[in-house]
Motif scaffolding. Sequence first.
Motif, PDB file in Angstrom:
ATOM      1  N   UNK B 128       2.681  71.655  26.730  1.00 48.34           N
ATOM      2  CA  UNK B 128       1.318  71.393  26.276  1.00 48.34           C
ATOM      3  C   UNK B 128       0.786  70.052  26.773  1.00 48.34           C
ATOM      4  N   UNK B 129       1.656  69.118  27.090  1.00 49.77           N
ATOM      5  CA  UNK B 129       1.189  67.765  27.414  1.00 49.77           C
ATOM      6  C   UNK B 129       1.813  67.264  28.705  1.00 49.77           C
ATOM      7  N   UNK B 130       1.453  67.914  29.786  1.00 46.73           N
ATOM      8  CA  UNK B 130       2.116  67.583  31.042  1.00 46.73           C
ATOM      9  C   UNK B 130       1.736  66.198  31.564  1.00 46.73           C
ATOM     10  N   UNK B 131       0.663  65.639  31.036  1.00 49.84           N
ATOM     11  CA  UNK B 131       0.256  64.328  31.538  1.00 49.84           C
ATOM     12  C   UNK B 131       0.926  63.173  30.800  1.00 49.84           C
ATOM     13  N   UNK B 132       1.678  63.498  29.752  1.00 48.82           N
ATOM     14  CA  UNK B 132       2.332  62.435  28.994  1.00 48.82           C
ATOM     15  C   UNK B 132       3.552  61.921  29.751  1.00 48.82           C
ATOM     16  N   UNK B 133       3.802  60.638  29.585  1.00 44.50           N
ATOM     17  CA  UNK B 133       4.958  60.024  30.229  1.00 44.50           C
ATOM     18  C   UNK B 133       6.165  60.178  29.307  1.00 44.50           C
ATOM     19  N   UNK B 134       6.768  61.357  29.322  1.00 37.44           N
ATOM     20  CA  UNK B 134       7.861  61.640  28.386  1.00 37.44           C
ATOM     21  C   UNK B 134       9.207  61.300  29.010  1.00 37.44           C
ATOM     22  N   UNK B 135      10.184  60.954  28.162  1.00 38.91           N
ATOM     23  CA  UNK B 135      11.522  60.727  28.712  1.00 38.91           C
ATOM     24  C   UNK B 135      12.079  62.013  29.311  1.00 38.91           C
ATOM     25  N   UNK B 136      12.979  61.863  30.286  1.00 43.71           N
ATOM     26  CA  UNK B 136      13.516  63.060  30.940  1.00 43.71           C
ATOM     27  C   UNK B 136      14.445  63.851  30.029  1.00 43.71           C
ATOM     28  N   UNK B 137      15.202  63.101  29.184  1.00 45.40           N
ATOM     29  CA  UNK B 137      16.134  63.813  28.318  1.00 45.40           C
ATOM     30  C   UNK B 137      15.381  64.437  27.144  1.00 45.40           C
ATOM     31  N   UNK B 138      16.018  65.400  26.496  1.00 47.10           N
ATOM     32  CA  UNK B 138      15.406  65.998  25.317  1.00 47.10           C
ATOM     33  C   UNK B 138      15.528  65.018  24.159  1.00 47.10           C
ATOM     34  N   UNK B 139      14.386  64.463  23.746  1.00 50.35           N
ATOM     35  CA  UNK B 139      14.425  63.408  22.729  1.00 50.35           C
ATOM     36  C   UNK B 139      14.296  63.964  21.316  1.00 50.35           C
ATOM     37  N   UNK B 140      14.113  65.273  21.184  1.00 52.09           N
ATOM     38  CA  UNK B 140      14.027  65.869  19.847  1.00 52.09           C
ATOM     39  C   UNK B 140      15.393  66.372  19.417  1.00 52.09           C
ATOM     40  N   UNK B 141      15.991  67.200  20.269  1.00 55.56           N
ATOM     41  CA  UNK B 141      17.265  67.820  19.895  1.00 55.56           C
ATOM     42  C   UNK B 141      18.424  66.934  20.323  1.00 55.56           C
ATOM     43  N   UNK B 142      18.589  65.879  19.555  1.00 54.88           N
ATOM     44  CA  UNK B 142      19.675  64.946  19.814  1.00 54.88           C
ATOM     45  C   UNK B 142      20.971  65.555  19.280  1.00 54.88           C
ATOM     46  N   UNK B 143      22.063  64.838  19.508  1.00 52.45           N
ATOM     47  CA  UNK B 143      23.389  65.338  19.144  1.00 52.45           C
ATOM     48  C   UNK B 143      23.455  65.756  17.661  1.00 52.45           C
ATOM     49  N   UNK B 144      22.829  64.936  16.798  1.00 49.96           N
ATOM     50  CA  UNK B 144      22.878  65.219  15.361  1.00 49.96           C
ATOM     51  C   UNK B 144      22.415  66.631  15.048  1.00 49.96           C
ATOM     52  N   UNK B 145      21.312  67.026  15.675  1.00 43.94           N
ATOM     53  CA  UNK B 145      20.735  68.340  15.371  1.00 43.94           C
ATOM     54  C   UNK B 145      21.513  69.462  16.036  1.00 43.94           C
ATOM     55  N   UNK B 146      21.890  69.244  17.279  1.00 48.52           N
ATOM     56  CA  UNK B 146      22.610  70.299  17.994  1.00 48.52           C
ATOM     57  C   UNK B 146      23.962  70.556  17.314  1.00 48.52           C
ATOM     58  N   UNK B 147      24.585  69.470  16.799  1.00 47.07           N
ATOM     59  CA  UNK B 147      25.875  69.623  16.111  1.00 47.07           C
ATOM     60  C   UNK B 147      25.763  70.495  14.869  1.00 47.07           C
ATOM     61  N   UNK B 148      24.631  70.409  14.176  1.00 42.05           N
ATOM     62  CA  UNK B 148      24.444  71.229  12.975  1.00 42.05           C
ATOM     63  C   UNK B 148      24.611  72.708  13.303  1.00 42.05           C
ATOM     64  N   UNK B 149      24.027  73.091  14.431  1.00 41.86           N
ATOM     65  CA  UNK B 149      24.090  74.496  14.823  1.00 41.86           C
ATOM     66  C   UNK B 149      25.499  74.852  15.311  1.00 41.86           C
ATOM     67  N   UNK B 150      26.109  73.920  16.069  1.00 46.49           N
ATOM     68  CA  UNK B 150      27.479  74.195  16.543  1.00 46.49           C
ATOM     69  C   UNK B 150      28.414  74.366  15.362  1.00 46.49           C
ATOM     70  N   UNK B 151      28.261  73.501  14.342  1.00 47.31           N
ATOM     71  CA  UNK B 151      29.134  73.591  13.163  1.00 47.31           C
ATOM     72  C   UNK B 151      28.988  74.952  12.492  1.00 47.31           C
TER      73      UNK B 151
END
Lengths: 130, 163
Positions: B128-151
């Motif tokens: 939705x926001x291709x003009x934004x200067x966003x970080x390359x890495x996924x800054x929402x789904x950090x390890x904390x969140x992804x681990x919840x699903x892995x667990x």
Amino acid sequence: MTSANDEVFLKVRDVLTDALGVDDDEVEPTTTLQADLGAESIDFLDIVFRLEKTFSIKIPKGELFPDDILNNPDYVDGDVVTPAGLKELKSSMPHADFTGFEDAPRVSKMPDLFTVNTIVKYVENKLQAA
Amino acid sequence: MRWVWIDTFVEFSSGKRAAAVKNVSLAEEHLHDHFPGYPVMPPALMIEGMAQTAGILVGEARDFQENVILAKIRRATFDDYAHPGDELRYEATVESLTEQAATTAGVVFKNDKEIGRVDLIFSHVDQASQNLDLPEENFVFTENFVNLLSDFRCKANHNADKP
């Protein structure tokens, strides 16, 4: 012309009151979504999702609310919409009323094209085509 | 304090539905201020709990390729308070999912009794926001969140292996 009792209008009004948190009596056919009802960009997405559910229709991205036409440099000159840009807008938005806008087409005036009536006409066209 | 407001997933059906629980504990510092002598889980944090439940559901549906941002709270109603000792369960269902965004409907339970509804819109910010200067890495789904699903998946596999 949309009458305030049309079934489509009444359903669109419900969509807008739910999406924007406004009262029924604030929503008239000529009401503009941004200036009169305070809609922000994410609200347009919300409105599209709610219309799809309410009327069981599919609304492709940019069909109801074209958002990238005026990114084309051929279609704008500063704040002025060029004749080519106006032609493209009219062709992309057969559901909008360009009366007034086309006399002095300005990019900054484009939100005025997004009225309640614009949505009602779009939905009516969609339902007829179905 | 980590900004994770769910303890574990208890149900996860890819692209469709998820449920997560949060046990409210007096060890949480904010409850001593909200309110002194009468600890109440702030409804804003229950909305956050639902946003994390539903956000991971939406993100996983597209394999966490995009940053999924909470864009709008369509509805948030609560009929009861939650206190230390209560178990909250957030049940989220995907209503629609497009390239641009997703909508979810959510029900909040306290000790199995429905106490609230939270309906949300998420935006896929890269789309939705291709003009934004966003970080390359996924800054929402950090390890904390992804681990919840892995667990959750580890536990589900472990239980499936039990005789």
